[in-house]
Design a protein around this motif. Structure first.
Motif, PDB file in Angstrom:
ATOM      1  N   HIS A 274       0.849  -1.195   0.000  1.00  0.00           N
ATOM      2  CA  HIS A 274       0.000   0.000   0.000  1.00  0.00           C
ATOM      3  C   HIS A 274       0.889   1.251   0.000  1.00  0.00           C
ATOM      4  O   HIS A 274       1.897   1.313   0.718  1.00  0.00           O
ATOM      5  CB  HIS A 274      -0.899  -0.016   1.231  1.00  0.00           C
ATOM      6  N   ALA A 308      -4.182   0.118   5.293  1.00  0.00           N
ATOM      7  CA  ALA A 308      -3.811  -0.802   4.212  1.00  0.00           C
ATOM      8  C   ALA A 308      -4.653  -2.077   4.257  1.00  0.00           C
ATOM      9  O   ALA A 308      -4.970  -2.654   3.205  1.00  0.00           O
ATOM     10  CB  ALA A 308      -2.326  -1.147   4.310  1.00  0.00           C
ATOM     11  N   ALA A 311      -7.776  -2.124   2.189  1.00  0.00           N
ATOM     12  CA  ALA A 311      -7.617  -2.207   0.734  1.00  0.00           C
ATOM     13  C   ALA A 311      -7.333  -3.620   0.260  1.00  0.00           C
ATOM     14  O   ALA A 311      -7.194  -3.841  -0.940  1.00  0.00           O
ATOM     15  CB  ALA A 311      -6.494  -1.275   0.272  1.00  0.00           C
ATOM     16  N   SER A 322      -3.458  -6.098  -2.368  1.00  0.00           N
ATOM     17  CA  SER A 322      -3.889  -4.713  -2.173  1.00  0.00           C
ATOM     18  C   SER A 322      -4.454  -4.177  -3.477  1.00  0.00           C
ATOM     19  O   SER A 322      -3.791  -4.218  -4.521  1.00  0.00           O
ATOM     20  CB  SER A 322      -2.711  -3.848  -1.707  1.00  0.00           C
ATOM     21  N   HIS A 324      -4.879  -1.367  -4.691  1.00  0.00           N
ATOM     22  CA  HIS A 324      -4.301  -0.212  -5.375  1.00  0.00           C
ATOM     23  C   HIS A 324      -3.472  -0.636  -6.588  1.00  0.00           C
ATOM     24  O   HIS A 324      -3.217   0.173  -7.479  1.00  0.00           O
ATOM     25  CB  HIS A 324      -3.411   0.592  -4.408  1.00  0.00           C
TER      26      HIS A 324
END
Length: 573
Positions: A274, A308, A311, A322, A324
């Motif tokens: 993250h 984090a 996510a 994660s 992202h």
């Protein structure tokens, strides 16, 4: 061996479970909760130090779970001749050393269920335990992988607490420092490398360096942050020299090209972590090299790791990653031919909003085409046997009416991600709508002001509530009180009824999204609430209510709609 405490309670020691150069650890007969650590040759300062520790324990963050995060001394033990012998401490069962957790090969043998969710939670619990120690002015000093134990439920326990640095402050006397004279060079900060530690006064920022190293190892498959590939002639310098020089290889930009090191070939890519965690690593190992006080505190790590964790999502093949990154990086292990490595988040584009929107639409359409091609490629031919899932894998998610991947709601949220924070995005949208509709037909004045206030309050409050899972009653109370008070101040008591009705509609829409109702019903309830607010505003507020009602109600409605869109994206996207 029969020992007793200061109150005369007797303790029979049974079998040995650990032995070192200075002490031996025993089971205590008849006790499943405590162990006894007995010194081979106890020193006078040991008794004084432990007396202070027993009387001044730190708060244990896992006490409510009936777990000891810190194996703190609880009782001093004495020989029959009243000679100090050692102390009792909590006994944590079924725990393994942290090395067995962050080393992938050892973890596969001892903690087979540990995926990145467990690793993140272990790191978070470790940060919480260290933060509790620092809050009471204790410093570990020798924080390393061998004096931290981890249970299968990710709870941690710090052991060897008698080696911690203790600062005793007896009343009416100057402070007494009991130093920590040992430390592993792998976890010592640059300023302590190659120093004699017996007379060094340890600081919390020294522990913070070791904490960052341990978290890095937990999240990066056991790799030390200063393990690196050497890019110069000759032999690679030892690890302690690289730490002292600040050669952290995971840097961006031109600075990384000037270093004699780069990330090792077989280490995971830092982009998989993250971004908030990566930022803390940069602070500790780059900025903290010359400014130790800049190293992140344990409380910061705990907060960022919790962020984090939110996510982390499963992919269709059962991995957790994660979100992202956009794609699951762990699929590369089993399906390398399908894997596309994620790219680091690019810098904000310097293009016009129109060009940015066009690019987003193009990316959106390309993603839909890619998903369609993948679905066609994975389709089972007629007459063939269906594919059997791998053992231990999760079934692919069912795509139903509630899925919002690839739709306008997801595109809408993607557009907002470029703004400085989701709360600001919702607030700005609500304010814009409120200002427009508030001033429509009435010119500048109270309608625009109320539109701004209604949009700001509803948008910010609803998005904050969704992000932080606040109580809906608290959200309703705050939003209603702020907006209602402003309206009463501006236009009289009758406007309070309109404010309550309009905000109630928005909150009902917000709640419909949070509790899991379809977004469609959230929109319907929000619209009904807005209509009811406008209707009762006209009845009870008279003509003056009309322009204000349009402004603030549109803001409330916009906040509710964008809030439910964001919730849907978080849940299904």
């Amino acid at each position: 061996m029969l020992l007793h405490d200061s109150r005369g309670n007797r303790y029979q020691l049974s079998r040995v479970i650990g032995k070192g150069g200075q002490a031996t650890v025993y089971r205590v007969a008849g006790s499943s909760t405590h162990l006894a650590k007995i010194y081979t040759q106890p020193r006078p300062e040991d008794e004084k130090k432990l007396t202070w520790m027993v009387a001044n324990p730190p708060d244990d963050p896992a006490a409510s779970l009936q777990h000891a995060s810190i194996a703190w001394p609880t009782t001093l033990l004495y020989q029959p001749n009243q000679t100090f012998a050692g102390y009792l401490m909590p006994f944590v069962k079924n725990a393994v050393a942290l090395l067995n957790v962050f080393n992938p090969r050892l973890r596969a043998r001892t903690l087979t269920e540990f995926d990145i969710r467990y690793l993140h939670r272990t790191a978070r619990n470790l940060a919480a335990a260290l933060g509790a120690l620092h809050a009471r002015d204790y410093v570990v000093g020798d924080l390393n992988e061998s004096n931290i134990m981890v249970t299968p439920t990710t709870l941690v326990t710090m052991i060897d607490t008698d080696s911690f640095q203790v600062r005793a402050t007896p009343r009416g006397k100057p402070p007494i420092i009991y130093p920590c004279p040992v430390g592993k060079f792998e976890y010592l900060p640059p300023e302590l490398q190659a120093q004699s530690l017996k007379d060094v006064y340890r600081l919390p920022e020294h522990d913070r360096f070791a904490l960052a190293v341990l978290i890095f190892q937990l999240l990066m498959d056991g790799n030390h942050p200063f393990r690196a590939k050497w890019n110069r002639p000759g032999d690679v310098p030892p690890l302690e020299e690289r730490i002292r020089a600040g050669w952290y290889p995971y840097r961006d930009g031109s600075v990384s090209k000037q270093l004699p090191v780069s990330p090792p070939d077989n280490a995971p890519d830092l982009v998989f972590l993250h971004p908030a965690i990566v930022d803390l690593f940069q602070r500790c190992f780059i900025l903290g090299h010359d400014t130790p006080a800049a190293r992140p505190r344990a409380e910061e790590w705990e907060k960022v790791i919790a962020q984090a964790e939110k996510a982390i999502r499963p992919c269709g093949r059962g991995h957790y990653f994660s979100t992202h990154t956009g794609r699951c990086p762990y699929c590369a292990l089993d399906y390398p031919e399908e894997y596309v490595p994620p790219r680091a988040k690019p810098a904000p584009p310097t293009i016009s909003p129109e060009e940015l929107l066009a690019n987003l639409v193009a990316e959106h359409l390309a993603a839909e085409r890619a998903e369609a091609r993948a679905a066609l490629a994975n389709a089972t031919p007629a007459g063939s046997a269906p594919t059997v899932p791998r053992a231990g894998s999760s079934p692919s998610p069912v795509v139903g009416p509630g899925t919002v991947r690839g739709n306008l709601a997801r595109l809408f949220v993607q557009m907002m991600n470029g703004l400085p924070g989701k709360v600001a995005a919702f607030g700005v949208l609500g304010m814009a709508a409120g200002a427009f509709f508030g001033g429509y037909g009435s010119g500048p004045g109270v309608g625009q002001v109320m539109g701004l206030v209604g949009g700001l309050v509803s948008g910010a409050m609803f998005s904050e509530a969704i992000e932080k899972r606040c109580s809906w009653a608290v959200t309703l109370g705050l939003a209603g009180a702020l907006t209602g008070a402003f309206l009463v101040w501006q236009a009289g008591f009758a406007m309070l009824l309109w404010a309550a009705a309009g905000l109630l509609g928005g909150v009902v829409g917000f709640m419909a999204g949070v509790v899991g109702r379809p977004v469609f019903w959230a929109v319907v309830w929000a619209a009904l609430g807005a209509w009811a607010g406008s209707y009762f505003g006209r009845i009870f507020g008279g003509a003056i209510a009309d322009p204000s009602a349009g402004g603030a109600l549109s803001g409330a409605l916009f906040g509710a709609l964008t809030g439910t869109m964001y919730w849907a994206w978080r849940k299904f996207g």
